[in-house]
Each structure stands twice: as structure tokens, then as C-alpha cells.
Design a protein around this motif. Structure first.
Motif, PDB file in Angstrom:
ATOM      1  N   GLY A  31     -11.473 -13.906 -16.287  1.00 28.29           N
ATOM      2  CA  GLY A  31     -11.152 -14.050 -17.697  1.00 28.29           C
ATOM      3  C   GLY A  31      -9.992 -13.207 -18.187  1.00 28.29           C
ATOM      4  N   LEU A  32      -9.368 -12.438 -17.302  1.00 27.24           N
ATOM      5  CA  LEU A  32      -8.269 -11.555 -17.704  1.00 27.24           C
ATOM      6  C   LEU A  32      -6.916 -11.978 -17.159  1.00 27.24           C
ATOM      7  CD1 LEU A  32      -9.996  -8.078 -17.159  1.00 27.24           C
ATOM      8  CD2 LEU A  32      -9.679  -9.293 -19.322  1.00 27.24           C
ATOM      9  N   MET A  33      -6.898 -12.891 -16.198  1.00 25.48           N
ATOM     10  CA  MET A  33      -5.665 -13.210 -15.474  1.00 25.48           C
ATOM     11  C   MET A  33      -4.900 -14.351 -16.144  1.00 25.48           C
ATOM     12  SD  MET A  33      -5.321 -11.051 -13.006  1.00 25.48           S
ATOM     13  CE  MET A  33      -4.148 -11.829 -11.897  1.00 25.48           C
ATOM     14  N   ASP A  59      -1.642  -0.492 -15.201  1.00 25.05           N
ATOM     15  CA  ASP A  59      -1.732  -1.943 -15.372  1.00 25.05           C
ATOM     16  C   ASP A  59      -3.103  -2.426 -14.940  1.00 25.05           C
ATOM     17  OD1 ASP A  59       0.522  -3.133 -16.536  1.00 25.05           O
ATOM     18  OD2 ASP A  59       1.653  -3.108 -14.659  1.00 25.05           O
ATOM     19  N   ASP A  60      -3.850  -3.001 -15.872  1.00 21.01           N
ATOM     20  CA  ASP A  60      -5.091  -3.661 -15.496  1.00 21.01           C
ATOM     21  C   ASP A  60      -4.791  -5.131 -15.204  1.00 21.01           C
ATOM     22  OD1 ASP A  60      -4.765  -4.808 -18.011  1.00 21.01           O
ATOM     23  OD2 ASP A  60      -6.424  -3.713 -18.923  1.00 21.01           O
ATOM     24  N   PHE A  61      -5.815  -5.914 -14.986  1.00 20.43           N
ATOM     25  CA  PHE A  61      -5.593  -7.316 -14.654  1.00 20.43           C
ATOM     26  C   PHE A  61      -4.932  -8.065 -15.813  1.00 20.43           C
ATOM     27  CE2 PHE A  61      -8.963  -6.552 -11.398  1.00 20.43           C
ATOM     28  CZ  PHE A  61      -8.231  -6.970 -10.301  1.00 20.43           C
ATOM     29  N   TYR A  62      -5.252  -7.682 -17.041  1.00 17.87           N
ATOM     30  CA  TYR A  62      -4.664  -8.381 -18.187  1.00 17.87           C
ATOM     31  C   TYR A  62      -3.172  -8.052 -18.314  1.00 17.87           C
ATOM     32  CZ  TYR A  62      -3.851 -10.215 -22.851  1.00 17.87           C
ATOM     33  OH  TYR A  62      -3.345 -10.927 -23.909  1.00 17.87           O
ATOM     34  N   SER A  63      -2.826  -6.774 -18.378  1.00 16.98           N
ATOM     35  CA  SER A  63      -1.420  -6.415 -18.602  1.00 16.98           C
ATOM     36  C   SER A  63      -0.556  -6.750 -17.396  1.00 16.98           C
ATOM     37  CB  SER A  63      -1.294  -4.929 -18.942  1.00 16.98           C
ATOM     38  OG  SER A  63      -1.642  -4.102 -17.838  1.00 16.98           O
ATOM     39  N   GLY A  64      -1.083  -6.545 -16.197  1.00 16.99           N
ATOM     40  CA  GLY A  64      -0.306  -6.868 -15.005  1.00 16.99           C
ATOM     41  C   GLY A  64       0.014  -8.345 -14.913  1.00 16.99           C
ATOM     42  N   SER A  65      -1.000  -9.177 -15.198  1.00 17.84           N
ATOM     43  CA  SER A  65      -0.759 -10.618 -15.117  1.00 17.84           C
ATOM     44  C   SER A  65       0.058 -11.118 -16.302  1.00 17.84           C
ATOM     45  CB  SER A  65      -2.082 -11.384 -15.022  1.00 17.84           C
ATOM     46  OG  SER A  65      -2.859 -11.247 -16.197  1.00 17.84           O
ATOM     47  N   ALA A  66      -0.003 -10.425 -17.445  1.00 23.74           N
ATOM     48  CA  ALA A  66       0.872 -10.766 -18.572  1.00 23.74           C
ATOM     49  C   ALA A  66       2.328 -10.506 -18.185  1.00 23.74           C
ATOM     50  CB  ALA A  66       0.488  -9.953 -19.803  1.00 23.74           C
ATOM     51  N   ALA A  67       2.576  -9.371 -17.534  1.00 29.22           N
ATOM     52  CA  ALA A  67       3.933  -9.070 -17.059  1.00 29.22           C
ATOM     53  C   ALA A  67       4.385 -10.123 -16.054  1.00 29.22           C
ATOM     54  CB  ALA A  67       3.963  -7.679 -16.434  1.00 29.22           C
ATOM     55  N   ALA A  68       3.466 -10.535 -15.177  1.00 29.04           N
ATOM     56  CA  ALA A  68       3.793 -11.572 -14.197  1.00 29.04           C
ATOM     57  C   ALA A  68       4.200 -12.854 -14.903  1.00 29.04           C
ATOM     58  CB  ALA A  68       2.604 -11.820 -13.275  1.00 29.04           C
ATOM     59  N   ALA A  69       3.382 -13.315 -15.827  1.00 35.24           N
ATOM     60  CA  ALA A  69       3.651 -14.572 -16.523  1.00 35.24           C
ATOM     61  C   ALA A  69       4.991 -14.528 -17.250  1.00 35.24           C
ATOM     62  CB  ALA A  69       2.525 -14.872 -17.510  1.00 35.24           C
ATOM     63  N   CYS A  70       5.272 -13.423 -17.912  1.00 36.01           N
ATOM     64  CA  CYS A  70       6.521 -13.308 -18.662  1.00 36.01           C
ATOM     65  C   CYS A  70       7.719 -13.123 -17.749  1.00 36.01           C
ATOM     66  CB  CYS A  70       6.416 -12.163 -19.664  1.00 36.01           C
ATOM     67  SG  CYS A  70       5.249 -12.501 -21.009  1.00 36.01           S
TER      68      CYS A  70
END
Length: 466
Positions: A119-121, A77-88
Motif C-alpha cells: 500500500g505504500l509503493m 527513505d521509506d517505501f512511500y518516499s523512495g517510490s515517490a522519488a522513483a515515479a517522479c
């Protein structure tokens, strides 16, 4: 007055208890929280939350996204995918960690991680400052003071991982706790008896055992509670503030309860895996997929942690999200000394706690909201901006439909991996809507604006110790 958003008629989980409410939002901030009415207020968008539960946005106070493992190795999980999982998953704020080496100025480590996340979070974010070597830092007390002015008020120490240059001595931890007393900094501790674990790992790494049984045997529960007890003694002597991350042992929780009863400033965090999974999973053929540090433990430990949560000894539930793929996990090749520790968890945090906590009667929904939102907000220095549904707070919400039950399927999660330790579990409490500063960022498990991550860096204040 015209509002940007109104959330009408939902069961809002407020600080003084759940209540039906209409919530009025403008410019990303909650303006009013009123009893439901039929008054035709004007808004750009109105969400009918009838039959839904409106929670303050969840705060995952312990994640590892884009964790560098040495060389070119990095977690899945990078910052983009990890924070996408968080948001969802209804999570609107996360706290990650800096990763600078020994002797590197703390401000440098912070700058590097902010630049990496920029820019990824998809959610708001902050960082705990890891201190890999107290003695290697030039004037560590001054560096802690400097970072606190930059919005970082928590500092992590390890009592393990000597070979990786992370293990703090008792003397170093003592000095850090003295600085904590003077400055108000929060000292976060990964508490394990590192030297004993290193000895046991060498004993068990070449033995043929079922699954990842060697992990359980090389990290028995006393290697946690011994380190917890030792750190509590130092905290009591110095008057500092200590926060124990990812507690897995019921006895650790009891030691913290006793320390708090005599006025020691100690707080505890646990994770869903320690509340829900038991050590029998490690004996499975794929037991290495469940490997965490510390490992999951017995049913009695889980029961004791639930009790500590109800009693208020454990204040925070976070995930310790540290995602690997199956292929990364398989690299251990049966050697516990090479085992990647960590599992994905941010997106399943809320439904796991709602299902196994609230629905099963272990905790009340207000207690869940405290452990997932208001307590981490207070302890991590973002209250009352975050963690509560109050006028003046950020308009962060996780809205759930308690009637919907779905099975966990890693293919439908946003974590960048090909498995879930909770695969197939039927859960309720999934986030229907996630709202960050008044904007819907996820709906029914999908990002609403995947190309426009809107997370902001959180400058934090001193902890409020509950």
C-alpha cells in the motif's frame, strides 16, 4: 477499437533502435506499436509526444528503502518516499532487499518485506533475498527453490561485514553457486575483501584526515577487485550464475570481461556515482555526505566503467539508493567506523545517465535504455513484461523532453532528505511523464495521485543472461 491511451509521434526507444512511433494501450498493456499516421484513432486520452523521447519504464534493480540498521534506526527513505522519488524520476519498477536475520527462513523475510511495502509503493516492486548466513539456514538449497516458486529468483551474498553477521565464506559462496547451477538462481554479490577492510578501518578511524578521506584509504580499489576475482574463480569452477552489484573499480570490470570471454556466467552492475563522481569529493569538509560502499574512485576508474558499459561488460546501471539525512550522516563524528554508507539516487538516475552518457557521447540512447530497462528486465526475470516497448508488454514509460535543462535541487526531489550529492548539477532528461501500466503516475516531477500508490509486487522468473 477504442484505446485507453495513445502516445503519438514520439521518438520511441525500441529494442531494434529509436524510431518515431504511435503506441496504443489498453488495460495497462501495449497493444500496438505503429509508424506515425494521421489516422483518427479513438482513445480516452491521447498524449502528443512530438519532440519528446519515449523510453521504456526505467528499472532500478538495486534500492534500499526502509532499510533497518539495528535498534530503531532506519534509513530516511521509506517505501512511500523512495517510490515517490522513483515515479517522479521515470522509474516504474524497483528491486529492494529482504532483511531477515541469520537462520530466519527466507520465505519469512520475504513475507515481512512485502507486508511492510504493501500500500505504500508508487511503482512496481520486487525483492532480492539476502542470505546473511548460509550455514545457519536449514536446507538452503530447498529454501532457494521455494523462493523461486514465490517469484524471487536472485539471492544476495556479502564478502564483507563479518561483525554484522553478513559475510559469507568462500565455501558458503561456492555451495550457493553450485545451487545456482542446478536451479538457475542468480547469485548477487557485494564484493569486497571484508577482513582487510576491517583491518584498515581500525588503522584509519582515529587519524585526523580531510573530510572522509579515511573512507578511501580504508577501502582501496584492490579490496573490490580481489573479491571480484575470487568470486569469479568460484563461479567458473561451479558453473553458477553471478551478478556483481555496485562495481566501482575499472579493474573489476576488466576481470569480468575476461571471465565472460571464457564462458563464465558473470554480470556486472555499476551506479551513477561511480561513473560521475570522483574520490576528490571525499576530501571536502562535507565529504562524508558522499560516503558510499564501495567509495567513489578515480577519474580513470570512471572512464574504464564507461568503456565497460559501451562494450557490454557492465550490463546494468542501478542506484544502490540508500538515503540518509545530513543529521544521520553527521553522526559519524569523524570516525569512519561509524559512517553511514549511502546516498539518494533513484530520482536522478535517468537525467544523470542521459546528460553524462547520451548527451556527452559516451553511450547511445539505445545503450542507455538497455542498461536502465531491457537488461535489468532480462537479468532480473521480468522480461518481456517489463523493460521494452513491445506489443504485449506492460505499458510502462518514461517520457522525457531533451530540450529542458534543470539544476538538481534536493528541495524539489521526493527523497526524504535535506541534500543531494548532485546538488546544482544542470541536467537534461528529466521525466516529463511517468506511465505505469497505462496510467500517468507522475508529471513534471509531481505525483498525479499521491494518495493512491498503485505499485504491485513483481513475481519474477529465472534470469535471461545477456
Amino acid at each position: 477499437m477504442r484505446y485507453d491511451l495513445i502516445i503519438r509521434g514520439g521518438l520511441a526507444v525500441l529494442e531494434n533502435g529509436p524510431a518515431r512511433a504511435d503506441i496504443f494501450i489498453s488495460n495497462g498493456v501495449i497493444k500496438r506499436v505503429l509508424k506515425p499516421s494521421k489516422t483518427p484513432y479513438s482513445a480516452a486520452r491521447v498524449i502528443d509526444a512530438s519532440g519528446l523521447i519515449v523510453l521504456p519504464g526505467i528499472i532500478d534493480a538495486h534500492v534500499h528503502y526502509s532499510l533497518h540498521l539495528g535498534g530503531s534506526k532506519i534509513t530516511a527513505d521509506d517505501f512511500y518516499s523512495g517510490s515517490a522519488a522513483a515515479a517522479c524520476g521515470g522509474v516504474t519498477s524497483v528491486l529492494d532487499y529482504t532483511g531477515q536475520g541469520p537462520g530466519v527462513p527466507l520465505r519469512t523475510g520475504l513475507k515481512e518485506r512485502i507486508e511492510e511495502a504493501e500500500g505504500l509503493m508508487h511503482v512496481d516492486y520486487g525483492f532480492h533475498a539476502v542470505i546473511p548466513s548460509w550455514k545457519a539456514l536449514l536446507n538452503p538449497a530447498a529454501q532457494i527453490k521455494e523462493l523461486m516458486t514465490l517469484g524471487v529468483t536472485s539471492f544476495k551474498f556479502f564478502t564483507a561485514y563479518e561483525s554484522r553477521g553478513l559475510m559469507a565464506s568462500d565455501a558458503e559462496l561456492f555451495e550457493a553457486l553450485e545451487v545456482s547451477r542446478r536451479s538457475g538462481a542468480l547469485i548477487c554479490v557485494h564484493a569486497e575483501s571484508g577482513n582487510i577492510i576491517d583491518l584498515l578501518v581500525e588503522r584509519f578511524r582515529r587519524k585526523k584526515l580531510p573530510g572522509a578521506e579515511a573512507l578511501r584509504l580504508s577501502r582501496p580499489d584492490f579490496t573490490e577487485w580481489e573479491a571480484v576475482g575470487r568470486a569469479l574463480l568460484l563461479t567458473g569452477r561451479t558453473g553458477g550464475r553471478i551478478y556483481f552489484v555496485h562495481l566501482s573499480s575499472g579493474l573489476s570490470a576488466k576481470l569480468i570481461a575476461r571471465a565472460r570471454a571464457i564462458g563464465i556466467h558473470a554480470l556486472g552492475e555499476t551506479c551513477p556515482q561511480y561513473l560521475i563522481l570522483q574520490d576528490s569529493v571525499l576530501k571536502r569538509g562535507n565529504g562524508h555526505l558522499y560516503a558510499t560502499c564501495p567509495p567513489v574512485r578515480t577519474e580513470d576508474d570512471s572512464k574504464a566503467l564507461w568503456a565497460a558499459l559501451r562494450a557490454g561488460t557492465i550490463k546494468v546501471i542501478a542506484t544502490d539508493n540508500c538515503t540518509f539525512t545530513r543529521s544521520q550522516k553527521d553522526q559519524w563524528d569523524g570516525d569512519v567506523g561509524r559512517l553511514h554508507m549511502g546516498i539518494p539516487g533513484t530520482q536522478t538516475l535517468l537525467p544523470l545517465m542521459f546528460t553524462f552518457g547520451v548527451k556527452r557521447g559516451r553511450i547511445k540512447i539505445g545503450e542507455m535504455a538497455s542498461a536502465l530497462s531491457s537488461n535489468p528486465a532480462r537479468i532480473m526475470g521480468v522480461y518481456p513484461r517489463k523493460g521494452v516497448i513491445n506489443a504485449g508488454s506492460d505499458a510502462d514509460f518514461a517520457i522525457i523532453d531533451p530540450s529542458i535543462i534543470k539544476a538538481v535541487d534536493f528541495r524539489k526531489l521526493k527523497h526524504n532528505t535535506d541534500y543531494s550529492p548532485y546538488q546544482g548539477m544542470k541536467l537534461s532528461g528529466w521525466a516529463k511523464l511517468t506511465i505505469l501500466r497505462g496510467e500517468v503516475i507522475a508529471e513534471n516531477g509531481e505525483l498525479t495521485r499521491p494518495d493512491r500508490p498503485a505499485g504491485q509486487f513483481l513475481r519474477r522468473n529465472r534470469s535471461i543472461l545477456p
